[in-house]
Design an enzyme around this catalytic site. Structure first.
Site, PDB file in Angstrom:
ATOM      1  N   GLY A 119     -22.497  77.613   3.194  1.00  0.00           N
ATOM      2  CA  GLY A 119     -21.577  78.030   4.021  1.00  0.00           C
ATOM      3  C   GLY A 119     -20.859  79.485   3.753  1.00  0.00           C
ATOM      4  O   GLY A 119     -21.183  79.895   2.622  1.00  0.00           O
ATOM      5  N   CYS A 123     -26.041  76.525  -2.909  1.00  0.00           N
ATOM      6  CA  CYS A 123     -25.316  77.964  -2.645  1.00  0.00           C
ATOM      7  C   CYS A 123     -23.761  77.457  -2.408  1.00  0.00           C
ATOM      8  O   CYS A 123     -23.120  77.057  -3.535  1.00  0.00           O
ATOM      9  CB  CYS A 123     -25.863  78.543  -1.374  1.00  0.00           C
ATOM     10  SG  CYS A 123     -25.170  80.061  -1.378  1.00  0.00           S
ATOM     11  N   TYR A 124     -23.080  77.444  -1.322  1.00  0.00           N
ATOM     12  CA  TYR A 124     -21.709  77.106  -1.301  1.00  0.00           C
ATOM     13  C   TYR A 124     -21.423  75.894  -1.726  1.00  0.00           C
ATOM     14  O   TYR A 124     -20.609  75.266  -2.489  1.00  0.00           O
ATOM     15  CB  TYR A 124     -21.339  77.148   0.017  1.00  0.00           C
ATOM     16  CG  TYR A 124     -19.914  76.852   0.395  1.00  0.00           C
ATOM     17  CD1 TYR A 124     -18.866  77.886   0.206  1.00  0.00           C
ATOM     18  CD2 TYR A 124     -19.363  75.774   0.706  1.00  0.00           C
ATOM     19  CE1 TYR A 124     -17.614  77.602   0.288  1.00  0.00           C
ATOM     20  CE2 TYR A 124     -18.190  75.533   1.102  1.00  0.00           C
ATOM     21  CZ  TYR A 124     -17.104  76.424   0.870  1.00  0.00           C
ATOM     22  OH  TYR A 124     -15.850  76.334   1.034  1.00  0.00           O
ATOM     23  N   HIS A 184     -31.473  79.103  -2.529  1.00  0.00           N
ATOM     24  CA  HIS A 184     -31.772  78.268  -1.070  1.00  0.00           C
ATOM     25  C   HIS A 184     -33.284  77.631  -1.399  1.00  0.00           C
ATOM     26  O   HIS A 184     -34.247  78.622  -0.925  1.00  0.00           O
ATOM     27  CB  HIS A 184     -31.766  79.094  -0.049  1.00  0.00           C
ATOM     28  CG  HIS A 184     -30.304  79.523   0.342  1.00  0.00           C
ATOM     29  ND1 HIS A 184     -29.463  78.395   1.065  1.00  0.00           N
ATOM     30  CD2 HIS A 184     -29.401  80.295   0.264  1.00  0.00           C
ATOM     31  CE1 HIS A 184     -28.197  78.913   1.295  1.00  0.00           C
ATOM     32  NE2 HIS A 184     -28.221  80.271   0.515  1.00  0.00           N
ATOM     33  N   SER A 203     -40.030  71.879  33.112  1.00  0.00           N
ATOM     34  CA  SER A 203     -40.516  73.286  33.365  1.00  0.00           C
ATOM     35  C   SER A 203     -42.139  73.256  33.027  1.00  0.00           C
ATOM     36  O   SER A 203     -42.763  74.180  33.665  1.00  0.00           O
ATOM     37  CB  SER A 203     -39.838  74.058  32.378  1.00  0.00           C
ATOM     38  OG  SER A 203     -40.330  73.954  31.083  1.00  0.00           O
ATOM     39  N   GLY A 204     -42.675  72.188  32.543  1.00  0.00           N
ATOM     40  CA  GLY A 204     -44.005  72.205  32.181  1.00  0.00           C
ATOM     41  C   GLY A 204     -44.489  72.948  30.843  1.00  0.00           C
ATOM     42  O   GLY A 204     -45.598  72.796  30.367  1.00  0.00           O
ATOM     43  N   GLY A 205     -43.326  73.543  30.318  1.00  0.00           N
ATOM     44  CA  GLY A 205     -43.350  74.069  28.879  1.00  0.00           C
ATOM     45  C   GLY A 205     -43.535  72.783  27.893  1.00  0.00           C
ATOM     46  O   GLY A 205     -43.382  71.425  28.244  1.00  0.00           O
ATOM     47  N   VAL A 206     -43.890  73.065  26.614  1.00  0.00           N
ATOM     48  CA  VAL A 206     -44.026  72.001  25.487  1.00  0.00           C
ATOM     49  C   VAL A 206     -42.756  71.350  25.462  1.00  0.00           C
ATOM     50  O   VAL A 206     -42.715  69.966  25.405  1.00  0.00           O
ATOM     51  CB  VAL A 206     -44.529  72.751  24.262  1.00  0.00           C
ATOM     52  CG1 VAL A 206     -44.768  71.723  23.336  1.00  0.00           C
ATOM     53  CG2 VAL A 206     -45.648  73.675  24.213  1.00  0.00           C
ATOM     54  N   SER A 250     -39.905  70.908  27.276  1.00  0.00           N
ATOM     55  CA  SER A 250     -39.373  69.874  28.397  1.00  0.00           C
ATOM     56  C   SER A 250     -40.494  68.944  28.708  1.00  0.00           C
ATOM     57  O   SER A 250     -40.042  67.854  29.026  1.00  0.00           O
ATOM     58  CB  SER A 250     -39.010  70.666  29.702  1.00  0.00           C
ATOM     59  OG  SER A 250     -40.226  71.206  30.096  1.00  0.00           O
ATOM     60  N   LYS A 261     -40.030  73.823  16.416  1.00  0.00           N
ATOM     61  CA  LYS A 261     -41.309  73.667  17.537  1.00  0.00           C
ATOM     62  C   LYS A 261     -42.439  73.131  17.046  1.00  0.00           C
ATOM     63  O   LYS A 261     -43.037  72.039  17.668  1.00  0.00           O
ATOM     64  CB  LYS A 261     -41.815  75.102  17.736  1.00  0.00           C
ATOM     65  CG  LYS A 261     -42.545  75.242  19.071  1.00  0.00           C
ATOM     66  CD  LYS A 261     -41.684  75.281  20.007  1.00  0.00           C
ATOM     67  CE  LYS A 261     -42.282  75.268  21.525  1.00  0.00           C
ATOM     68  NZ  LYS A 261     -41.248  75.679  22.493  1.00  0.00           N
TER      69      LYS A 261
END
Ligand code: XMP
Length: 514
Positions: free
Chosen positions: A55, A82-83, A169, A223-226, A228, A370
């Site tokens: 953070g 980390c934080y 990290h 949209s035809g994209g992956v 959507s 993705k």
């Protein structure tokens, strides 16, 4: 439900979803909750382990994000990163202070292999550090199990209480053995069996969507994209006939793409999506006329998109839910993922109008990267050639034409891009490059063709390799492929007399040009 769960508590760091993703990679289910979530609620979930993220705050400052000391006494293993590590130490009586030397970047760390966190980890290993504060004195009862030259407590543990703190990290790929360290925590220390799979994600989400939607009507922006497509098929699986998918051809699609999308998802295709195609090309070109500023273009396209949906929604009667294929990198880069700055307002995230005709938005892929979306697509039985399609941005060619968008420029970039894609496929490179496309620069320059002087546009070719689209490297394309593409574009596409290749990585560049 006796499903094994790891809870990730979000303190506003940049890599929180990466933590969740690495846990999923260990085949362990996990959910992210804000640090403001009540302890009772977390206890009731009966998690096998808890991870506190990084953070931006200093935990000793007034008003800094914090947690109850009770969290560390539940008998549930806790890993602070980390934080989260600093906070664990601070809350339990250690000392956290501004470090004399700020550590940022890849740093060599010495680990103590007797700690269960570091089973099978090399004694000297590279980790990713990014901190201004450090743990000056670890809380009582802890033993230091890793250090660097400038960081006396790079990791510490209190085995009796199941508490572990790591200053670096492990979730970031630069930490060479980070995945192993997280595996050691969730599978070893927490004892998770690792029986969670992506198909569980699909089943659980389909069931959750069905419950949420009830008898409601759902409208999906396809949209035809992956992203959507995966979202639409998931919704169709959940609510069947209650779903209507609207495909807006905004005139900023790749060559022939509108017809291709219709062939797959329309009435002739294999899916029951109540597919409606809206041909709104001219509407978008009119709105974009004379506009050159990238953010303004994105906003116009995004808003017009929503207007078209509203109109379609009205035609089909009351609609309760709107589905969007937003994925996690869109959320982060639009500044909605915590503390990070806005890089680009991705239209499918940021561009909602003031007046919305829908009760609620459903974003089933909002927490996924993705490559995880592709896995979900395969689980849903979507054909591979669609699942492995390269991503295409919502604003489409609108952000691949630098400066003003006109129908003529759209035609140029479509033709150049079609040639580029055809040659990449012919060379067998299409599955090896994560994203590649042609863009139209706003530059015109002098050339010579035949015996004539020309003064025409330059097309830029882009090809990148990336794991998560948040960082990327320019692909090293074979010279003969580039030569062939260049020659074909100049010979076959009118008003182009120069082709350039973009060698910029991300950062400092972005993948798209606008
Ligand atoms: P950038 O250009 O931000 O792109 O490095 C990262 C990835 O996101 C895609 N992209 C978008 N996708 N709406 C989208 O759906 C958008 O507005 C948008 N802008 C960029 C880009 O194609 C790349 O895959």
């Amino acid at each position: 439900m006796d499903k094994e769960l790891v809870v990730v508590i979000d303190f506003g760091g940049q890599y929180n979803q990466l933590v969740a993703r690495r846990v999923r990679e260990c085949n362990v289910y996990c959910e992210i909750y804000s640090y403001k979530t009540e302890l009772e609620k977390i206890k009731a979930m009966n998690p096998k382990g808890i991870i506190l993220t990084g953070g931006p705050n200093s935990c000793y400052e007034e008003g800094a994000a914090t947690c109850s000391p009770e969290l560390f006494g539940l008998g549930i293993p806790v890993l602070g990163l980390c934080y989260g590590a600093q906070l664990m130490s601070f809350v339990l009586g250690g000392k956290v202070a501004r470090a004399e030397v700020r550590e940022y970047g890849k740093i060599e760390v010495d680990v103590d292999n007797s700690s269960a966190l570091f089973t099978d980890v090399a004694p000297h290993t590279i980790c990713w550090m990014s901190h201004n504060d450090y743990i000056a004195v670890m809380a009582p009862g802890f033993r230091v199990v890793a250090k660097t030259d400038n960081c006396p407590v790079a990791a510490a543990e209190c085995v009796e209480k199941g508490l572990y703190a790591i200053q670096f990290h492990p979730e970031v790929l630069h930490t060479v053995e980070g995945s192993k360290i997280l595996y050691n925590f969730v599978r070893g220390i927490c004892g998770c069996g690792g029986d969670w799979r992506m198909d569980s994600f699909v089943e659980e989400n389909v069931a959750a969507i069905r419950e949420k939607v009830g008898n409601g009507k759902v409208l999906c922006a396809l949209s035809g994209g992956v992203d959507s497509s995966v979202a639409a098929v998931m919704l169709s699986k959940a609510v069947g006939e209650q779903l209507t998918c609207v495909f807006v051809d905004h005139g900023l699609l790749r060559k022939n793409e509108g017809d291709e999308v219709e062939a797959v998802f329309g009435p002739q295709g294999n899916y029951q999506l109540n597919f409606i195609r809206v041909n709104a090309q001219q509407r978008f070109y009119d709105k974009l006329a004379g506009v050159t500023e990238p953010e303004q273009k994105r906003k116009i396209i995004g808003e017009e998109f929503i207007r078209v949906f509203e109109e379609e929604a009205k035609k089909i009667g009351a609609v309760d839910f709107l589905v969007q294929g937003t994925i996690y990198p869109d959320v982060v880069e639009s500044g909605l993922g915590g503390e990070s700055a806005v890089i680009k307002s991705h239209h499918n995230v940021g561009g909602l109008p003031d007046y919305v005709d829908f009760k609620e938005i459903i974003e089933p892929l909002r927490n996924l990267f993705k490559d995880e979306v592709r896995k979900v697509g395969l689980e849903l039985g979507i054909p591979e050639h669609l699942v492995f399609r390269q991503p295409f941005p919502g604003p489409g060619l609108g952000i691949r034409i630098i400066g003003e968008v006109t129908a003529e420029k759209v035609r140029i970039v479509q033709d150049a891009d079609a040639i580029y894609r055809e040659e990449i496929a012919k060379a067998g490179l299409d599955r090896g490059i994560n994203q590649y496309f042609a863009a139209l620069t706003n530059m015109r320059s002098v050339g010579v063709m035949g015996d004539e002087r020309t003064y025409d546009y330059a097309v830029a070719l882009r090809a990148v390799n990336t794991v998560d689209f948040m960082t990327a490297e320019a692909a090293e394309l074979p010279w003969d492929v580039l030569k062939k593409v260049t020659s074909r574009i100049i010979n076959e596409v009118g008003h182009v007399n120069r082709v350039v290749y973009d060698c910029t990585s991300k950062p400092p560049g972005t993948i798209e040009f606008e």
